[in-house]
Design a protein around this motif. Structure first.
Motif, PDB file in Angstrom:
ATOM      1  N   ASN B 247      -5.087   3.760  -1.122  1.00 51.88           N
ATOM      2  CA  ASN B 247      -3.972   2.918  -1.473  1.00 51.88           C
ATOM      3  C   ASN B 247      -4.315   1.450  -1.281  1.00 51.88           C
ATOM      4  O   ASN B 247      -3.757   0.751  -0.442  1.00 51.88           O
ATOM      5  CB  ASN B 247      -2.770   3.285  -0.577  1.00 51.88           C
ATOM      6  N   CYS B 249      -4.207  -2.297  -1.491  1.00 54.14           N
ATOM      7  CA  CYS B 249      -3.058  -3.121  -1.788  1.00 54.14           C
ATOM      8  C   CYS B 249      -3.415  -4.574  -2.047  1.00 54.14           C
ATOM      9  O   CYS B 249      -2.571  -5.457  -1.971  1.00 54.14           O
ATOM     10  CB  CYS B 249      -2.045  -3.045  -0.629  1.00 54.14           C
ATOM     11  N   TYR B 310       2.158  -2.752   5.104  1.00 56.23           N
ATOM     12  CA  TYR B 310       2.463  -1.485   4.424  1.00 56.23           C
ATOM     13  C   TYR B 310       2.662  -0.358   5.419  1.00 56.23           C
ATOM     14  O   TYR B 310       2.715   0.794   5.075  1.00 56.23           O
ATOM     15  CB  TYR B 310       1.321  -1.114   3.473  1.00 56.23           C
ATOM     16  N   TYR B 322       2.744  -6.739  -3.308  1.00 60.71           N
ATOM     17  CA  TYR B 322       3.704  -6.170  -2.383  1.00 60.71           C
ATOM     18  C   TYR B 322       5.095  -6.175  -2.998  1.00 60.71           C
ATOM     19  O   TYR B 322       5.820  -5.183  -2.954  1.00 60.71           O
ATOM     20  CB  TYR B 322       3.672  -6.997  -1.092  1.00 60.71           C
ATOM     21  N   LYS B 325       5.170  -4.096  -6.381  1.00 56.63           N
ATOM     22  CA  LYS B 325       4.773  -2.698  -6.256  1.00 56.63           C
ATOM     23  C   LYS B 325       3.948  -2.260  -7.456  1.00 56.63           C
ATOM     24  O   LYS B 325       4.216  -1.255  -8.097  1.00 56.63           O
ATOM     25  CB  LYS B 325       6.014  -1.763  -6.146  1.00 56.63           C
ATOM     26  N   LYS B 328      -0.811   1.699  -7.975  1.00 59.02           N
ATOM     27  CA  LYS B 328      -2.101   1.769  -7.297  1.00 59.02           C
ATOM     28  C   LYS B 328      -3.199   2.107  -8.296  1.00 59.02           C
ATOM     29  O   LYS B 328      -2.946   2.532  -9.410  1.00 59.02           O
ATOM     30  CB  LYS B 328      -2.065   2.910  -6.259  1.00 59.02           C
TER      31      LYS B 328
END
Lengths: 711, 330, 319, 387
Positions: B247, B249, B310, B322, B325, B328
C-alpha cells in the motif's frame, strides 16, 4: 601516537641542535683574545684555487702566490724595483762575442786579411791607433781579450722532411769546415759591438760572410735550405752574454738538504725538458748552457743578446734531490705508472712542494685552503708568522663578510669598498698602482679602424677621467702607453688624450664620416657601425663596455656590444682576430719586452698582436730594447717606442687600476734592533707600492701598539 | 518506548560551500528498535549515506554542518557527545559496513591488523585472545581457512571475501547496531545473496539491530522489518514492509515499486520515474518530488508537504494522495 | 621479482650508455677548448699545445676519444686536466664535503615537511593552511642567492660570527666540542638554505597526498571503527600517503651531485657542485663528464632503489 | 557573521542558476584569494612587461635603460637628478629616479621595465619550447606508443643523422651522399607501401621490418636519459659552452625542461585513449590527427597548463641563477636576474640595487606559483565536485 610525536619532535630537536651551535662559535674579538695562536696566523683570501705548486709549471696567479712563499729565486727586486740577491749573493754579467774571419772581404786600408791580421788590426784599434768615433772607442775599450779559435771540421746531422707531405724524416749529414773564428771577451754586454767594428773592418765585412761555402752536404738540398743551415751553423757573428751567480752558502731546503749550484742547473734543465711541458720555456730558450762551476757558482751562457734574462732568475729553485730522474722513476713505479712517460708534471711534489722559501708547505685542501708554516731555518731568519693560510672564497661579497667576521686578515678589496673600509678606524689601508692596464683595442685590419684619425676620435670620445672617478671610485690612474707606469720605461712626457667629443667629430669628418639626419655618422651611405666585445665575469670591463657604447652613441656611432665567456672570447674571437673592437687588459712584467704584443711578426692568428699593429720603427725599437743591457739606453728606446704607440693609438689606453689592501691595525712590523729590543713599526708600502715587502716581519698583536716616533 | 535503540529526530545536515548550501538532510526522522532490521531506501544522492554517516559523525565538518535535530542512541544524544565519547560509540556500539569493499579496506595493512585494531581500540585484551577472536569472527562471516587469510592483504581477497572481512570488522565488538550502507551493491548477484543471508543469520545469532541502506527494493523485501523511503533529504514514506509494498502512499514510492523489474508484466516497458533527483543546492523549498510527480497540484510547488498518517506507523508525506485517496498501485 | 630486477638493470645500463654518449657529445661539440690547450696562453708554445692535445687524446677522432675516456673512467685512471689529479679521488673528496651539507639538508627537509604538510592537510582551508601555503611558495619563489646574501649579511652584521666555509679559520687547537659545534654552525645556513626549497615543495606534496588519502574510503572505515582521530591520520592515512615518498626518497641521492652550485659558491663550500662549476669554467672535460656520469648512475640507481623499495612497501605490488 | 551568510545563501539557493564552465572556474578562483592575488600580479606583470617593451625600445625610448650618467651613480630611490650636470636628453622623464640609479648612473626603473619584458620573454619562450616538445613527444608516445619502430626505420634515421653530422663537421661529399641515400630510402619505402599494398614483403627483408622497440619505450627512455642529468648543472654546462645570448638561454632552458610536460601528456593520452568518446570518434572513422587535435589535446592540456605556469616561474628563477654565475642573458639586455647579480656587489652602498629586483622576482615568481596552484584547483575535476 608515537609516529606523530616523532614527526613533530625530530625537527624541533634537529633545529634546536643546529641553532645551539651558535653559542660555540667565536666572534671577531674572541678569535684573537681567546686564542693567542690566532695572532700567529695570517689568513688571506683568494677567488680561485691554486692549480700546481711548482714554480716551473704554474701559470696562474694563485699558484704563483703560494710558490713565492715556498720557493725562493736567485734574485728578486727590492723596494726600488732593482735586482737584489736572494739565493745568489751577487752576480756578474759580461759577454763573449764571436765572429768568423771573412777572408774574402776587403778591410779598408788593409785589404783581404787572415785571422792573425784581423786580431792585430783590432788590437791596434783598441790601442787607439786607428781613427774612430766615440762609440767605436767605447766598444773597443770594452773588449778585454781577443783570441783566435782555429779553423776546424765537424759533422752535423739534421732531420728534415723533404717535402711538406713527407711522413718520415730523412737524415741530412752536413760536413762543416769552419774557418778561423775570433772570440772577443767583453767586460760588459755591448749590442752595438759588431756595428761599431764594421766601421773598422769594413761596412760589409760581417754581412758578406757566406757560411754556405764551408758546408759540405751529402744530399741534394735546395738553395734556400742551404742558406738556412749556413745561418744556423755558421752565423757570421754571435753574442754570448754570460751571467755568473755566486750563491749563498748554507741555505737549506725545507727538508734540511743544502741548496747548491746543482739545484739551479737542475731547475733550468727541468724547465727545458720537453716532457715537463713547462710554460716558462720561452724565458729560458735563449740560454745556451748552465754550468755548475763549483757548489756555489753558477755560470749561465746565453746564445744571443737577451736583456730580460736576469729577471728570469727570480724564479723559484727546485730541489734536485727530490725530482731527479731516479726519484721520479721510483715514484712512477710506486704509483704504477710508466716511468718513461712520468714527468715532474705528474709527480706528487706539485701538491707537496719543498723549496727554500720562508714558508714550509703543510696542507692543501682543494678549493678550501692551503696552509704554510713558517720555516725556522730560513736563511734570513724565520718569519714572524708561524702560519700562512691561503683561503679560497670564490664570492667577493662573502670575502668581505669573512673579513668583517675576522676569519681572514686580508682580501682583494674592491674599489667601491675602499672608501668604507678606509674610514673605519679599525683598519689600515694601503694602495698602489698595479702592473696591468686596461684598454680598448681596435682591429686595425678592418675598416674603419685602419684610419688613424678614427682611432684617435674614438679615444677622444671617451671620458676616461670620469670612468676613473666614478667607476673605479678614484682607484686608478690614466695611462698613455704600454709600459708599467711606475717604471722608468714609461714616458711621462706624453699627455693623455683629452675628452673632446667635438674634436672627435671634427676628426671623423676629416676622415669622411658625416652625421646623417638621424644623427648617425655615415660615409658613402654606410653607417659607422661596429661591435665592441669583452669577456664576461669582469664587472669593470662590463661597465666600460656600457660606457663606451653610450659615449660613442653620442657622437653618432652605432655600437653593438657582446659579452663572451672567457674561453669562447679568446678562442673564437681574439685568437682568430675576428672582432672589431674589444676591451681587455694586459698584466705586464716589469721588463720592457713588448715583442709578443707589438711586434709586426706577431700579428698572425693565435698570436698576441691581435690588433694587427705594424710599424717598422716600432719593430726596430722593440728588438733593440730586447737586446740592450744598458739601462739608460733601454729607457731611452722605451720612451721612443711609447711615443710611437701613443701616437698611433692601436689601443685606447684607459687606465691602470690601483690595488688596495686593508689590514687590521693590529698587524704591524716587528723587528729586533741591534740592542736586542723588540721594535714595532707601522706597515708602510715601499716607494713602488709593495706593502707586503716586509711580510716576513709582520705579526698581529692583541692590541694596536703605540709606535715609536719615526726618525 | 524502551525498545527503541536509535532514534533520529528532525536531523538537518547541510554542506556549506563558498557560495552555496547543499541541504543533504532536511529534517530526517527515523527509529530503529532493538533486534529490528530497518531499511532506508532511496535513489542514489538522496541523502541515505549522509544520514548514516551523520549518526556516527564521521562526515567531514566543514564543509558539512549539522544544523539541527537529535540522534538518540539508547536515549543519549550522540550529537552532544564529545569526540572522545563518540569514539567509544563507533565500532563498539554502532558499527558500519560500507558500500565499496574494494576501497574500504586499508590496502597497506593485513586483514588481521585491521580486525585486531577494531577490537583493540575498544577493549583491553591480550594479543593471543585477539587473534583467536579474529579467527572466530572470520569463521562467523564464512571465510574459509581464516588462519591463512589473516596474513593476507586486502588486495589478495575477492570482493565477496572483502565484504565479509568488513562485516567481521563491524561485528568485532558485538555492536548493538550495525549500519550497512549498500553493502551488496558492488558485488555479483550470487554473492549479494550470500551476504544478505549472512546478515540475516548474524542478526539472529547476535541479536543486534540492523540499519540497512539500499536503493534496491528487491533486497529490502527480503530482510526489512520496517522501511523508510527517502527522497532528496527527507523521509517521504515510512511503514512496515508489507504496508509499503502493498500500500505505497507516496508517488515516489509508487514509482520505485513500479520500476522493479519483477513487478512489470512480461513484454511491457519498464516503468521509470521521469527526471532526476534535484541538486541538493537548488532544491525547492516545497515538495522536492513535485517536478517529477504525476499527481502534483499547484500547492505542491509552494508548500512543504505535511505528514499523513495511514495508521500502523505507516506515514507518508503526500497530502494529495491522502486526501484524494488515489487508488493504490495494482 | 628477479626477472624485474634483471630487466630493469639491463635497461638502466643501456640508458647509461646513451647518457654517456650524449654528455660526451654535448661537451666535445660545443665551442671552447680546455684552457690547457688554449693556444693564446702566452706561456704555452704551439708545440706544447700539441703535446697536451696528444696527451689528452684530443687529436684523435671523437669516437676514439670516447672509448679512451670511458676506458679510463671505468678503470679509475682518469685524471683532471687542470691539475693531473685522479678525478675519482677528487670527486670522492668533494663528495665527503658535500655529504654533511646534504645529510643535514635532507634531514631538515624530511623531518620538517611532514608535520607541516600533514597539519595543513588536517586544517585544510584554515589560517594555518593558507599561511603555510603562502610561505611554501614564498620559499620556492625567492631567488636562492638573494636569500643567501640577506641571511649572511644579517647573521654577520648582527651576530658578528663567521658563516662562510666549513669551519671557522684560525680556531686553532680548541676542544673537540668547540670544533664540532663550529662545524655544525657552519653547516646551518647553507643546509637551511638548501633545504628551504625542498621543505616547501615536499610539504606541499605531503599535504596534497594527505588530502588525497583522507578522502579515501578506508579512512572512513577506520573512523567508523572508532579509531581515535590521531591514529586515523597518522596510521591509516599517513601510511598510505607515504607510499609515493618512497619513490622520492630514492631520488634524493642524485641531489647530492647536482647539489647547489650557487649555495656552494656563496658559502665557499668545497662541494661537488662547485667543483663541477669550476670544471665547466676550466673546460676540464674529465671532471665534467665524470660528474655527469656518476650523477646519471646515481639517478638510475635511485630510480631502481625506489622501484624496489616501492615493491617492498606497497603490498599491492608483487612481481 | 557566518550564520547570516548561510541564511542569505539559503534564501538564494532556490533561484541560483547553473553556471558555465568559465564562470565556475572564475568562482573557484575568486574563492582562492591567494591564487586570485597571484592572477592580479600576474596580469600587472604582463602589462608592465608590455609597457617595458614599448617604453624602453627604439632609438629614442621614453625610458632609456642604457643611458649612462656616471655622476649620478648609486642614487637612492626617489632621489631627484642633479639638473646642472646633466644634458637635457639625460634627464629622466619622470623627473625622479623612481628606483634609484645603479653603479653607472643608469635609471634602475628603466632597467626594471626593460628587464620585465626580457624576463617574461625568457620565461615564456623557454616554457613554450618545453611545452611544445612535451606535447609532441607525450602525444606521440601516448597515442602511437604501441606501434614499433622497425629496423629499417632505425637504419634510415641513423644514416640521415650520420649524414647530417658529417655535413656539420665539414665532410660535405660523404655527408650529402648519406643524406641522399637516407631520403631515397624513405621515398622508396613509401612508394613500396603504396605499390605493394598489403602484399607481404619478401622473406629476406623481414629482418629489416622486424619491430625492435615501441615508440613509447623509445620516448620514455629518452625522457629517462634527459632526467639523468642534473638539470641546473646541464643548463649551466651548455650555457657556459655556448656563446652567451638571450636566445641560447631560452632554448637551453626549454630543451632541458620538456620531460615533465611529456610525462603529463603521455599519461593523459593513455587514459584518454581508453575513454569512450575517443573510441567513439575512432569508430566513426575520424582520422588520428583529428582525434589528437580536436579531442585529446584540449583534454590533456590542463595539467600541462599548470606545469607551464609554474615552469615560467622556474625559468625566471633559473635565469636569475645563471646571471648570478655570470652566464645569464648578456647585456645590453637587462633582466631582473642580471640587475640583481650586478647589484649585489653594492649591497652595502646601494641596497636598492639588490632589493628592488630581488623582491620583484620574488613577487612575480610567487604570483606565478600561486596562480598555477589556483589553476590546478580549477582544472581538477575532483575538487570541483566538492563543496
Amino acid at each position: 601516537m608515537t609516529i606523530r610525536k616523532i614527526l613533530i619532535f625530530t625537527p624541533i630537536l634537529v633545529i634546536f641542535f643546529l641553532l645551539q651551535s651558535y653559542f660555540w662559535v667565536p666572534t671577531y674579538e674572541q678569535q684573537s683574545r681567546g686564542n693567542p695562536n690566532r695572532l700567529n696566523e695570517y689568513i688571506t683570501a683568494s677567488i680561485g684555487d691554486a692549480s700546481i705548486l711548482n714554480p716551473i709549471l704554474s701559470a696562474d696567479s694563485a699558484s704563483s702566490n703560494i710558490n713565492s712563499m715556498v720557493f725562493e729565486g736567485l734574485i728578486d727586486r727590492d723596494e726600488e724595483l732593482r735586482f737584489r740577491g736572494r739565493l745568489a749573493r751577487y752576480w756578474d754579467i759580461h759577454e763573449e762575442a764571436f765572429f768568423y774571419v771573412n777572408e774574402k772581404a776587403n778591410i779598408p786600408g788593409v785589404g783581404k786579411a787572415g785571422a792573425k791580421k784581423v786580431v792585430e788590426l783590432l788590437k791596434r784599434a783598441k790601442a787607439g791607433d786607428l781613427p774612430a768615433n766615440d762609440e767605436v772607442r767605447a766598444s773597443l775599450a770594452n773588449i778585454e781579450e781577443i783570441f783566435i779559435i782555429p779553423a776546424r771540421e765537424f759533422l752535423v746531422t739534421r732531420h728534415e722532411k723533404k717535402t711538406e707531405t713527407d711522413q718520415e724524416d730523412t737524415e741530412v749529414k752536413i760536413k762543416v769546415m769552419a774557418p778561423n773564428r775570433i772570440n772577443l771577451v767583453l767586460s760588459s754586454v755591448d749590442q752595438d759591438l759588431f756595428q761599431n767594428l764594421s766601421l773598422i773592418l769594413g761596412k760589409d765585412y760581417f754581412s758578406s760572410f757566406n757560411g754556405e761555402n764551408y758546408l759540405g752536404v751529402d744530399q741534394e738540398l735546395g738553395q734556400k735550405k742551404r742558406a738556412e743551415y749556413a745561418k744556423e751553423i755558421l752565423p757570421s757573428t754571435e753574442h754570448n752574454p754570460i751571467v755568473v751567480f755566486k750563491l749563498r752558502p748554507n741555505v737549506k731546503f725545507h727538508d734540511g738538504h743544502i741548496f747548491d749550484a746543482n739545484d739551479v742547473k737542475f731547475t733550468f734543465e727541468a724547465i727545458m725538458n720537453p716532457k715537463n711541458l713547462s710554460p716558462r720555456v720561452a724565458d729560458y730558450e735563449p740560454v745556451k748552457e748552465v754550468q755548475a762551476v763549483d757548489p756555489l757558482t753558477v755560470r749561465i751562457v746565453y746564445k744571443r743578446l737577451y736583456s730580460p734574462a736576469l729577471g728570469t732568475w727570480s724564479m723559484g729553485i727546485l730541489p734536485e734531490h727530490l725530482l731527479n730522474d731516479e726519484t721520479l722513476r721510483d715514484e712512477a713505479n710506486r704509483v704504477g705508472k710508466d716511468p718513461e712517460k712520468f714527468s715532474i708534471r705528474q709527480s706528487s711534489f706539485n701538491r707537496h712542494p719543498i723549496g727554500c722559501g720562508p714558508f714550509v708547505f703543510r696542507e692543501w685542501k682543494s678549493d678550501q685552503y692551503i696552509t704554510l708554516n713558517g720555516f725556522d731555518d730560513y736563511w734570513e731568519g724565520p718569519p714572524n708568522y708561524k702560519r700562512y693560510i691561503y683561503r679560497i672564497i670564490p664570492d667577493l661579497l662573502t670575502q668581505e663578510m669573512e673579513f668583517y667576521a675576522g676569519t681572514i686578515d686580508s682580501y682583494g678589496v674592491q674599489p667601491h669598498q675602499v672608501q668604507r673600509l678606509q674610514n673605519d678606524p679599525k683598519y689600515q689601508g694601503f694602495s698602489g698602482l698595479s702592473l696591468g692596464y686596461t684598454y680598448i683595442g681596435y682591429n686595425m685590419r678592418r675598416e674603419p679602424f685602419d684610419d688613424h684619425r678614427v682611432r684617435m676620435a674614438l679615444s677622444m670620445a671617451i671620458d676616461v677621467d670620469k670612468i676613473i672617478k666614478y667607476v673605479l671610485h678614484g682607484q686608478g690612474e690614466r695611462i698613455t702607453g704600454p709600459f708599467v707606469k711606475q717604471t722608468d720605461y714609461y714616458n711621462h712626457g706624453i699627455k693623455p688624450v683629452p675628452y673632446d667629443p667635438e674634436g672627435a667629430l671634427k676628426l671623423l669628418e676629416e676622415a669622411g664620416w658625416k652625421r646623417n639626419k638621424e644623427g648617425w655618422l655615415e660615409r658613402d651611405g654606410k653607417r659607422l657601425q661596429f661591435t665592441l666585445i669583452t669577456n664576461s665575469g669582469n664587472d669593470l670591463r662590463k661597465a666600460i663596455l656600457t660606457i663606451a657604447q653610450g659615449a660613442w652613441k653620442q657622437i653618432g656611432i652605432d655600437v653593438r656590444t657582446d659579452l663572451l665567456e672567457w674561453a669562447v672570447f679568446i678562442q673564437e674571437r681574439v685568437d682568430k682576430a675576428d672582432f672589431d673592437a674589444l676591451i681587455l687588459g694586459w698584466l705586464m712584467g716589469i721588463e720592457p719586452d713588448l715583442y709578443q704584443i707589438w711586434h709586426s711578426s706577431q700579428t698572425n692568428p693565435y698570436q698576441l698582436n691581435f690588433v694587427g699593429f705594424r710599424n717598422p720603427q716600432a719593430d726596430d725599437l722593440i728588438i733593440k730594447i730586447r737586446r740592450e743591457y744598458n739601462y739608460g739606453r733601454q729607457v731611452a728606446y722605451s720612451h721612443q717606442l711609447h711615443e710611437i704607440i701613443a701616437r698611433e693609438k692601436p689601443y685606447t689606453f684607459l687606465y691602470v687600476t690601483k690595488w688596495t689592501a686593508v689590514l687590521d691595525k693590529k698587524i704591524v712590523i716587528k723587528e729586533t734592533d741591534s740592542k736586542g729590543n723588540v721594535v714595532y713599526k707601522k706597515i708602510k708600502p715601499t716607494k713602488t707600492g709593495i706593502y707586503t715587502f716586509h711580510f716576513n716581519k709582520w705579526i698581529k698583536l692583541p692590541e694596536v701598539p703605540s709606535f715609536a716616533p719615526e726618525g | 518506548m524502551d525498545n527503541i535503540l536509535l532514534s533520529v529526530q528532525d536531523l538537518k545536515f547541510y554542506f556549506i560551500g563558498n557560495e552555496r548550501v547543499a541541504r543533504a538532510l532536511d529534517g530526517v526522522s527515523y527509529e530503529v528498535s532493538k533486534g529490528e532490521t530497518v531499511c532506508l531506501v532511496g535513489e542514489s544522492g538522496c541523502g541515505k549515506t549522509v544520514s548514516a554517516l551523520t549518526i556516527l559523525r564521521i562526515i567531514p565538518q566543514p564543509p558539512g554542518k549539522i544544523m539541527g535535530g537529535k540522534v538518540l542512541f539508547n536515549g543519549q544524544n550522540l550529537l552532544d557527545l564529545s569526540e572522545e565519547e563518540m569514539q567509544k560509540i563507533r565500532g563498539n556500539h554502532i558499527a558500519m559496513v560500507f558500500q565499496e569493499p574494494m576501497t574500504s579496506l586499508n590496502p597497506v595493512f593485513t586483514v588481521e591488523d585491521q580486525i585486531q585494531e577494531a577490537i583493540m581500540v575498544h577493549e583491553m585484551v591480550d594479543e593471543k585472545s585477539v587473534r583467536e577472536r579474529c579467527i572466530q569472527l572470520l569463521k562467523d562471516v564464512g571465510i574459509p581457512s581464516p588462519e591463512e587469510r589473516l596474513k593476507d592483504y586486502p588486495h589478495q581477497l575477492s570482493g565477496g571475501q572483502r565484504q565479509r572481512v568488513m562485516i567481521a570488522m563491524a561485528l568485532a565488538c558485538d555492536p548493538d547496531l550495525v549500519i550497512a550502507d549498500e553493502p551488496t551493491t558492488a558485488l555479483d548477484v550470487t554473492i549479494q545473496a550470500q551476504i544478505l543471508n549472512l546478515f540475516q543469520e548474524l542478526k539472529q545469532k547476535r541479536q543486534m539491530s540492523l540499519l540497512y541502506i539500499t536503493h534496491d527494493l528487491g533486497v529490502v523485501a527480503n530482510i526489512a522489518d520496517r522501511i523508510y523511503v527517502m527522497y532528496a533529504g527527507i523521509i517521504v514514506e515510512q511503514g512496515d514492509t508489507s504496508n509499503i509494498f502493498h500500500n505505497p502512499c507516496h508517488p515516489y514510492t509508487q514509482g520505485l515499486l513500479k520500476s522493479l523489474p519483477g513487478r512489470a508484466k512480461r513484454g511491457s516497458k519498464l516503468h521509470s520515474i521521469p527526471g532526476t533527483v534535484p541538486d541538493p543546492a537548488h532544491k525547492p523549498g516545497s515538495c522536492p518530488f513535485h517536478p517529477r510527480c504525476d499527481f502534483a497540484i499547484q500547492a505542491c510547488g509552494t508548500e512543504f508537504p505535511r505528514v499523513c498518517d495511514y495508521g500502523e506507523g505507516h506515514l507518508s508525506r503526500c497530502p494529495v494522495l491522502y486526501e484524494n485517496k488515489v487508488p493504490k498501485v495494482n | 621479482m628477479l626477472s624485474f630486477i634483471g630487466r630493469s638493470i639491463i635497461q638502466k645500463i643501456i640508458t647509461l650508455f646513451f647518457v654517456s654518449v650524449v654528455s660526451f657529445l654535448i661537451i666535445h661539440l660545443a665551442p671552447g677548448k680546455p684552457s690547457q690547450v688554449d693556444p693564446l696562453n702566452p706561456k704555452f708554445t704551439p708545440e706544447m699545445v700539441e703535446r697536451f692535445r696528444k696527451e689528452f687524446h684530443l687529436d684523435k677522432p671523437l669516437y676514439i676519444q670516447y672509448i679512451y675516456f670511458y676506458r679510463d673512467l671505468l678503470t679509475g685512471k682518469t685524471v683532471s686536466w687542470k691539475d693531473n689529479q685522479s678525478v675519482l679521488k677528487k670527486i670522492w673528496e668533494r663528495f665527503l664535503n658535500s655529504l654533511p651539507l646534504f645529510i643535514v639538508g635532507t634531514i631538515l627537509t624530511w623531518t620538517l615537511s611532514f608535520p607541516i604538510g600533514i597539519r595543513s592537510a588536517i586544517f585544510r582551508g584554515g589560517l594555518y593552511d593558507r599561511s603555510s601555503t603562502f610561505f611554501s611558495y614564498l620559499l620556492i619563489s625567492i631567488p636562492g642567492f638573494f636569500f643567501a646574501y640577506i641571511l649572511i649579511i644579517f647573521v654577520v652584521t648582527r651576530f658578528h660570527v663567521p658563516v662562510i666555509g666549513m669551519e671557522t679559520f684560525g680556531l686553532g687547537a680548541s676542544s673537540w666540542t668547540h670544533m664540532v659545534m663550529d662545524r655544525i654552525w657552519h653547516l646551518l645556513l647553507p643546509s637551511v638554505l638548501g633545504a628551504t626549497g625542498g621543505i616547501a615543495i615536499l610539504s606541499r606534496y605531503v599535504r596534497s597526498q594527505m588530502l588525497e588519502v583522507e578522502s579515501q574510503d578506508y579512512v572512513r572505515t577506520a573512523r567508523a571503527k572508532g579509531v581515535p582521530e590521531e591514529q586515523v591520520l597518522y596510521k591509516h592515512a599517513l601510511r598510505n600517503a607515504l607510499l609515493p615518498f618512497v619513490t622520492m626518497f630514492g631520488l634524493i641521492l642524485p641531489g647530492l651531485i647536482g647539489g647547489s652550485v650557487i649555495i656552494e659558491s656563496i658559502f665557499s663550500w668545497p662541494g661537488m657542485g662547485r667543483m663541477a662549476y669550476e670544471a665547466i669554467l676550466a673546460r676540464d672535460y674529465p671532471i665534467i663528464l665524470t660528474v655527469n656520469f656518476i650523477s646519471a648512475v646515481l639517478v638510475l640507481a635511485g630510480t631502481f632503489v625506489s622501484d624496489v623499495l616501492y615493491m617492498v612497501v606497497d603490498p599491492r605490488i608483487r612481481l | 557573521m557566518i550564520k547570516k551568510d548561510i541564511k542569505n545563501l539559503l534564501q538564494n539557493t532556490g533561484v541560483a542558476p547553473r553556471r558555465s564552465r568559465l564562470q565556475e572556474s572564475w568562482r573557484i578562483l575568486k574563492g582562492n584569494s591567494l591564487a586570485f592575488v597571484g592572477l592580479i600580479i600576474f596580469a600587472l606583470f604582463f602589462c608592465t612587461a608590455l609597457a617595458g617593451l614599448i617604453l624602453t625600445s627604439g632609438t629614442k625610448p621614453v625610458f632609456d635603460p642604457a643611458m649612462v650618467r656616471l655622476q649620478e651613480k648609486l642614487l637612492p630611490p626617489l632621489s631627484s637628478p642633479n639638473l646642472e650636470t646633466l644634458r637635457p636628453e639625460e634627464i629622466p622623464k619622470l623627473g625622479v629616479y623612481l628606483f634609484g640609479t645603479d653603479d653607472l648612473g643608469r635609471d634602475v626603473f628603466a632597467r626594471m621595465l626593460q628587464g620585465a619584458w626580457v624576463s617574461l620573454t625568457v620565461g615564456f619562450v623557454a616554457v613554450g619550447i618545453a611545452v611544445l616538445i612535451g606535447i609532441f613527444m607525450g602525444g606521440i608516445s601516448g597515442y602511437f606508443g604501441q606501434s614499433h619502430i622497425r629496423v629499417d626505420q632505425i637504419l634510415a634515421a641513423f644514416v640521415l643523422l650520420l649524414g647530417g653530422g658529417l655535413l656539420a663537421v665539414g665532410a660535405i661529399f660523404s655527408g650529402s651522399a648519406l643524406l641522399l641515400i637516407g631520403s631515397a630510402y624513405i621515398f622508396f619505402s613509401r612508394w613500396l607501401k603504396k605499390g605493394l599494398g598489403k602484399q607481404p614483403p619478401p622473406k629476406w627483408m623481414k629482418v629489416f621490418f622486424a619491430g625492435v622497440i615501441s615508440i613509447d619505450t623509445l620516448i620514455m627512455r629518452l625522457v629517462d636519459i634527459m632526467l639523468c642529468f642534473p638539470s641546473f648543472f646541464l643548463i649551466l654546462t651548455v650555457v657556459a659552452l655556448l656563446p652567451a645570448s638571450m636566445y641560447n638561454i631560452m632554448i637551453v632552458i626549454g630543451l632541458t625542461s620538456w620531460m615533465g610536460a611529456t610525462r603529463f601528456v603521455r599519461a593523459e593520452f593513455l587514459s584518454l585513449r581508453e575513454q569512450d568518446f575517443v573510441t567513439a570518434a575512432r569508430a566513426l572513422g575520424v582520422s588520428n590527427w583529428r582525434i589528437i587535435f580536436r579531442h585529446m589535446i584540449p583534454n590533456a592540456i590542463a595539467p600541462v597548463l599548470v606545469s607551464a605556469t609554474i615552469g615560467i616561474a622556474t625559468a625566471i628563477l633559473t635565469e636569475a641563477g645563471l646571471s648570478f654565475l655570470g652566464f645569464g642573458v648578456p647585456p645590453p639586455h637587462a633582466t631582473w636576474g642580471n640587475i640583481l647579480s650586478d647589484g649585489k656587489r653594492f649591497i652595502f652602498d646601494a641596497p636598492w640595487l639588490t632589493f628592488v629586483p630581488g623582491f620583484a622576482i620574488l613577487l612575480v615568481v610567487l604570483s606565478f606559483n600561486l596562480f598555477g596552484e589556483g589553476l590546478r584547483d580549477i582544472l581538477n575535476p575532483k575538487l570541483k565536485e566538492r563543496y
